[in-house]
Scaffold this motif. Structure first.
Motif: not given
Length: 124
Positions: A84-85, A87-89, A92
């Motif tokens: 999740e971290r 993906l937030a950065l 994909e």
């Protein structure tokens, strides 16, 4: 005896790649230097770790690369949090058709399209 000095990734946008990988790994440019077409990233805490070099490349991203990074998470909860971290950065999820029945890894791509895996190291 030889040792591995750095893993090298080809990128098309060096500043974007530096921003992603420094945040993803808590690395910094070695010596604070970022060239126009090359940078070597090292652990921010000054500790030992694999260096990650980023170099400008015009080669297309391989959909099924022969070489990729495996990033280790402590357990399944850490793996999920790290995915999740990342993906937030800007990473994909990759629609990977070769997952085994009970995978210990998640396939992602960095903002440049380079594939890498996040591994649950507690998985049996």
């Amino acid at each position: 005896m030889l040792t591995i000095g750095s893993l090298v990734l080809g990128v098309s946008d060096l500043p974007r790649a530096v921003a992603f990988w420094t945040a993803a790994l808590d690395y910094v440019p070695r010596g604070g230097l970022v060239g126009a077409d090359w940078v070597v990233l090292v652990p921010a805490d000054g500790g030992r770790g694999v260096q990650l070099a980023l170099g400008l490349s015009e080669s297309p991203v391989q959909e099924r690369p022969r070489v990729h990074l495996d990033l280790y998470a402590v357990d399944a909860a850490d793996q999920a949090a790290q995915v999740e971290r990342l993906l937030a950065l800007g990473a994909e999820r990759v629609d990977w058709d070769s997952y085994p029945e009970d995978p210990d890894f998640v396939v992602l791509a960095d903002p440049e399209g380079n594939r890498f895996c996040v591994i649950d190291t507690s998985h049996p």
